[in-house]
Scaffold this active site. Structure first.
Site, PDB file in Angstrom:
ATOM      1  N   SER A  73       0.804  -1.230   0.000  1.00 17.84           N
ATOM      2  CA  SER A  73       0.000   0.000   0.000  1.00 17.84           C
ATOM      3  C   SER A  73       0.832   1.274   0.000  1.00 17.84           C
ATOM      4  O   SER A  73       0.281   2.369  -0.145  1.00 17.84           O
ATOM      5  CB  SER A  73      -0.954   0.009   1.202  1.00 17.84           C
ATOM      6  OG  SER A  73      -2.031  -0.862   0.978  1.00 17.84           O
ATOM      7  N   LYS A  76       0.353   3.617  -2.853  1.00 16.39           N
ATOM      8  CA  LYS A  76      -0.681   4.655  -2.868  1.00 16.39           C
ATOM      9  C   LYS A  76      -0.078   6.055  -2.810  1.00 16.39           C
ATOM     10  O   LYS A  76      -0.781   7.045  -3.069  1.00 16.39           O
ATOM     11  CB  LYS A  76      -1.649   4.432  -1.713  1.00 16.39           C
ATOM     12  CG  LYS A  76      -2.476   3.145  -1.843  1.00 16.39           C
ATOM     13  CD  LYS A  76      -3.411   2.949  -0.665  1.00 16.39           C
ATOM     14  CE  LYS A  76      -4.372   1.786  -0.908  1.00 16.39           C
ATOM     15  NZ  LYS A  76      -3.912   0.521  -0.336  1.00 16.39           N
ATOM     16  N   SER A 133      -6.378   3.672   4.043  1.00 16.37           N
ATOM     17  CA  SER A 133      -5.671   2.848   3.063  1.00 16.37           C
ATOM     18  C   SER A 133      -6.647   2.105   2.160  1.00 16.37           C
ATOM     19  O   SER A 133      -6.430   0.953   1.787  1.00 16.37           O
ATOM     20  CB  SER A 133      -4.731   1.855   3.756  1.00 16.37           C
ATOM     21  OG  SER A 133      -3.793   1.329   2.844  1.00 16.37           O
TER      22      SER A 133
END
Length: 395
Positions: A73, A76, A133
């Site tokens: 993640s 991102k 997230s």
């Protein structure tokens, strides 16, 4: 003309120029070193890591920083960069709304819990992407920007190359496991640096500790936001392939540090190891301002000019970061092919500063002319030539 080195002994608490004990000597310059100040004694259980002082662009520590890894993640951050760029250009606004596709609604993993076919404000989607997230939030944003997530990944890859990310490839907007989705710790640090410096007005999202959407309140997964250690971002990540990772940044006493770690075995290890590395960087290193932009460093002799010398400077404030224990032995040398032939224009590079210390690998910074020096007239050139014949090169 000879290469002339003017050694300026840097003294703590005083400008280098004011404190200089100056000696002139001809000879070779110090070899260029990487802009880092790494200590060989530090290690980490992280598989990949890099710690950077953004204030002086100095690498304090790295481990397997150019090794391909699953960024999870932390990917991102790239999605955030693309969204912020669209906001800054006016393509999007924080009040714009984007529709939720079935693909985004069905996405698994960490979620913002978007509602199918709903239209959600970009401001909320950004919070869902960063604080919660949310994979679903990322897909809504990616589809809104590019029409599809695959098209978004293609655009992200083009932008990544333009930003200088040499070891990265994006297959999606979320960091969802894919063999063709990878980054390096160094690339993540570079990307995070771009985001922090280019979008200060949006970086604030990374310090939000909790966000409630669709009746569900979720806390920011960044463990360092809760430890009172001056951290104000950025993003965690976890997959089976990548392990536990964190990109974190914080500012203390005018210094901003940026850390990327990955491949840690647990959430607790991620929190503890990240805190340890950041605190080490703040504690063991310091940044030292050598010159302010535009400040005269020294006068460099000029050949066949209307003036015998030209003041030299650095265009921007010059700071270096090094271990506090190395600071007493720091040396700063001005190296120039002297005398410099006229005409000289303000801003022309006329030499370099070479910075060294016993435990510091060295750094070189160009110096420029602080003013114009026109070429002397015919009588001035004749006088200079006669002077040279009589006295030679006085340097």
């Amino acid at each position: 003309m000879n290469a002339v080195v003017v050694r300026l002994c840097a003294v703590f608490g005083r400008s280098v120029a004011a404190a200089a004990g100056i000696a002139l000597m001809a000879g070779a310059t110090i070899a260029a070193g990487a802009a880092d100040a790494r200590a060989a004694t530090l290690d980490t259980i992280a598989k990949q890591a890099i710690l950077v002082d953004l204030t002086s662009n100095t690498v304090l520590f790295e481990k397997n920083a150019d090794e391909r890894m699953a960024p999870s993640s932390m990917s991102k951050i790239m999605t955030g960069y693309m969204v912020f760029e669209a906001l800054k250009s006016g393509r999007l606004s924080l009040d714009s709304t984007l529709p939720v596709s079935e693909r985004a609604w069905r996405m698994q993993g960490s979620k913002m819990f978007v509602e199918l076919h709903n239209n959600i404000k970009v401001d909320d989607l950004i919070k869902g992407m960063i604080v919660q997230s949310g994979n679903d939030a990322c897909i809504v944003l990616a589809e809104g920007l590019s029409g599809s997530e695959s098209a978004f990944a293609e655009q992200a890859n083009r932008r990544a190359k333009e930003l200088g990310l040499k070891g990265s490839n994006f297959a999606n907007s979320t960091g969802w496991p894919d063999p063709n989705h990878y980054m390096t710790a160094r690339d993540l640090a570079l990307l995070a640096e771009h985001l922090i410096k280019e979008f200060p007005e949006y970086y604030r999202y990374y310090s939000i500790r909790e966000f409630k959407y669709h009746g569900i309140n979720q806390g920011n997964r960044n463990p360092l936001l809760y430890r009172g250690m001056d951290v104000d971002g950025m993003k965690t990540g976890h997959t089976d392939a990548g392990g536990y990772g964190l990109t974190a940044s914080g500012e203390r006493e005018g210094r901003r540090l940026l850390l990327v770690v990955n491949g840690l075995p647990s959430m607790q290890a991620r929190a503890d190891e990240s805190a340890r590395l950041l605190e080490w960087g703040f504690r063991e290193f310091a940044s030292y301002t050598l010159y302010k932009g535009g400040e005269t460093i020294e006068q460099v002799p000029v050949w066949l000019g209307e003036r015998d010398s030209v003041p030299v400077t650095v265009p921007q404030n010059l700071s270096v970061t090094m271990a506090r224990t190395d600071r007493p032995g720091m040396k700063v040398s001005l190296v120039s092919n002297s005398p410099v032939a006229a005409p000289i224009k303000k801003g022309d590079t006329v030499g370099k500063l070479v910075i060294s210390a016993p435990g510091f690998p060295g750094k070189e910074v160009p110096v420029v002319a602080a003013q114009d020096v026109p070429k002397a007239g015919i009588f001035g050139r004749a006088f200079a030539a006669a002077k040279y014949l009589v006295f030679g090169n006085s340097l």
